[in-house]
Structure formats: C-alpha cells, structure tokens
Design a protein around this motif. Structure first.
Motif, short mmCIF file in Angstrom:
data_model
loop_
_atom_site.label_atom_id
_atom_site.label_comp_id
_atom_site.label_asym_id
_atom_site.label_seq_id
_atom_site.Cartn_x
_atom_site.Cartn_y
_atom_site.Cartn_z
N HIS A 66 0.81 -1.22 0.00
CA HIS A 66 0.00 0.00 0.00
C HIS A 66 0.84 1.27 0.00
N GLU A 67 2.11 1.16 0.37
CA GLU A 67 2.99 2.33 0.34
C GLU A 67 3.24 2.83 -1.08
N HIS A 68 2.86 2.04 -2.07
CA HIS A 68 3.03 2.43 -3.48
C HIS A 68 1.72 2.94 -4.10
N VAL A 69 0.76 3.30 -3.28
CA VAL A 69 -0.57 3.66 -3.77
C VAL A 69 -0.53 4.76 -4.83
N SER A 70 0.34 5.74 -4.67
CA SER A 70 0.36 6.86 -5.63
C SER A 70 0.87 6.45 -7.01
N GLN A 71 1.47 5.26 -7.12
CA GLN A 71 1.87 4.76 -8.43
C GLN A 71 0.67 4.23 -9.22
N TYR A 72 -0.42 3.94 -8.53
CA TYR A 72 -1.59 3.33 -9.14
C TYR A 72 -2.83 4.22 -9.12
N VAL A 73 -2.95 5.04 -8.10
CA VAL A 73 -4.15 5.86 -7.92
C VAL A 73 -3.74 7.32 -8.09
N THR A 74 -4.39 8.00 -9.03
CA THR A 74 -4.06 9.41 -9.26
C THR A 74 -5.26 10.33 -9.04
N GLU A 75 -6.47 9.76 -9.05
CA GLU A 75 -7.66 10.59 -8.86
C GLU A 75 -7.94 10.79 -7.37
N ILE B 204 2.69 4.07 7.42
CA ILE B 204 2.78 5.53 7.55
C ILE B 204 2.99 6.18 6.18
N THR B 205 3.81 5.57 5.34
CA THR B 205 3.98 6.09 3.97
C THR B 205 2.65 6.06 3.23
N ALA B 206 1.92 4.95 3.35
CA ALA B 206 0.63 4.82 2.67
C ALA B 206 -0.37 5.85 3.19
N CYS C 182 -12.46 7.89 0.42
CA CYS C 182 -12.31 7.01 1.57
C CYS C 182 -11.21 5.98 1.31
N ALA C 183 -10.49 5.63 2.36
CA ALA C 183 -9.54 4.52 2.32
C ALA C 183 -9.64 3.79 3.65
N ILE C 184 -9.40 2.49 3.63
CA ILE C 184 -9.44 1.71 4.86
C ILE C 184 -8.26 0.74 4.91
N PHE C 185 -7.74 0.57 6.11
CA PHE C 185 -6.69 -0.40 6.42
C PHE C 185 -7.21 -1.32 7.52
N ASP D 256 -0.67 -16.61 6.81
CA ASP D 256 0.66 -16.69 7.40
C ASP D 256 0.84 -15.52 8.37
N LYS D 257 0.87 -15.81 9.67
CA LYS D 257 0.95 -14.75 10.68
C LYS D 257 2.32 -14.09 10.74
N SER D 258 3.29 -14.64 10.01
CA SER D 258 4.60 -13.99 9.99
C SER D 258 4.66 -12.86 8.97
N ILE D 259 3.66 -12.76 8.11
CA ILE D 259 3.58 -11.66 7.14
C ILE D 259 2.60 -10.64 7.69
N THR D 260 3.15 -9.49 8.11
CA THR D 260 2.31 -8.46 8.73
C THR D 260 2.54 -7.11 8.05
N THR D 261 1.59 -6.21 8.30
CA THR D 261 1.82 -4.83 7.88
C THR D 261 2.94 -4.27 8.74
N LEU D 262 3.61 -3.26 8.22
CA LEU D 262 4.77 -2.68 8.89
C LEU D 262 4.56 -1.19 9.13
N PRO D 263 5.07 -0.68 10.25
CA PRO D 263 4.84 0.73 10.56
C PRO D 263 5.32 1.68 9.46
N GLU D 264 6.49 1.43 8.91
CA GLU D 264 7.05 2.35 7.92
C GLU D 264 6.19 2.41 6.67
N THR D 265 5.77 1.25 6.18
CA THR D 265 4.98 1.23 4.95
C THR D 265 3.57 1.76 5.19
#
Length: 185
Positions: A78-87, A114-116, A91-94, A103-112
């Motif tokens: 999701h930190e790359h959202v501006s590469q795909y969405v320009t309009e 916050i960027t998103a 609303c956005a939801i996380f 897989d519980k070892s794959i999680t969202t990360l604070p840095e990405t």
C-alpha cells in the motif's frame, strides 16, 4: 443507544465518506470483506482499488467480489498507492496486522503503513476519511500501533481531525479504530 463494535464502526465511517460514483481504496484487502463493502457502496459508477502484498489475499478478495467489475486488484504494498491511484478519493481503509487464517509472519509494517497514510491523505477529497483498524494483540501489532499513534498525534490539526475509537476494558490488547478526516481547509 448501543455502542458499535470496531468493525461495524469502521463501516459506519465508510458510510459517512463514500457514495455512489466515488473512488475509494482498500489498502489491505485481505479476504475481501471491506473490498466488497466499498464496491457495493460506490456502485458500478465508482471504483475500488484493492491492495495486498499476498497473492492468496488477492485471490480471496477476487473470489468474494467476483460480481463486481469496478475493482482493480493490485498485488503490491500500500505504500506504493500513488503509483496506481491518481484521482481524488473519498475514503480509504486499512485492517492492519496479518491476513486472517493466513501466514501470521507476514504483517503490515509501521514504515509502509505511515507512507501509505501520507500518500492517501494527499489524494483525499475535502472531508474524505482514512480508516485504520489497528490490531495490537501480537508483537508486530504492538510495534505498529505505537508508531502509527505517534505519527497521528503529530499530524497537523489544521489539516485533519483524527479520532481514536475502542473499548478500553477488554482483555488482550483489543483492536481499535483511528480515523483521519481531511478538514477541508
């Protein structure tokens, strides 16, 4: 009056911000529950962008929303959202954390995350809302919670109104919602 649970409250916030014809973002499409809700809310005249890094999540969400052609699924962070969405978006939801039943070892990360949030805020229409459902019940969730709350507490109050909604008497670090409303200034 009956207090709403966390997920019904997040849907209520979607209802306040999104309307038929709008463009919206599901920043963590997971199993597709929010993607479906957003697609039904904006109708076929609107558009949903649904992000997830996991192929399994994209497949689950596509299966759940197969009757809706106005969704673009993006297997990317999701930190790359501006590469795909320009309009402009209303609303956005996380839903932060890990994929339920995944897989519980794959999680969202604070840095990405916050960027998103920053990228999505720059796309918000006046009065638009970013909804964060935060799950601090696991170690990575605690770290992300602290970083996101710190970031939100420093957000310029002239640009946004930010709320936190949750139940404080539940055990095991219950989930809660933060919502960022663009102030329209």
């Amino acid at each position: 009056m009956k207090l709403k649970g966390i997920l019904p409250f997040s849907k209520q916030l979607i209802d306040l911000a999104a309307a038929p014809g709008d463009t919206v973002v599901d920043a963590t499409c997971g199993n597709g529950n929010d993607t479906l809700y957003l697609a039904e809310k904006v109708t076929e005249t609107g558009h949903v962008y649904a992000f997830d890094i996991q192929e399994a999540a994209i497949q689950n969400a596509q299966l759940k929303t197969q009757d809706h052609a106005h969704i673009t699924f993006i297997q990317d962070g999701h930190e790359h959202v501006s590469q795909y969405v320009t309009e402009a978006i209303s609303c956005a939801i996380f839903n932060l954390g890990y994929l339920p039943k995944g897989d519980k070892s794959i999680t969202t990360l604070p840095e990405t995350t916050i960027t998103a949030i920053t990228e999505l805020f720059n796309l918000l229409k006046p009065g638009g809302i970013i909804i964060l459902v935060i799950y601090p019940g696991h170690a990575e969730g605690q770290i992300e919670k602290e970083a996101v709350l710190q970031f939100l507490s420093e957000f310029d109050q002239n640009l946004a109104h930010i709320i936190q909604y949750g139940f404080i008497n539940q055990k095991n670090n219950p989930p809660f919602v933060c919502a960022i409303e663009e102030s329209g200034t």
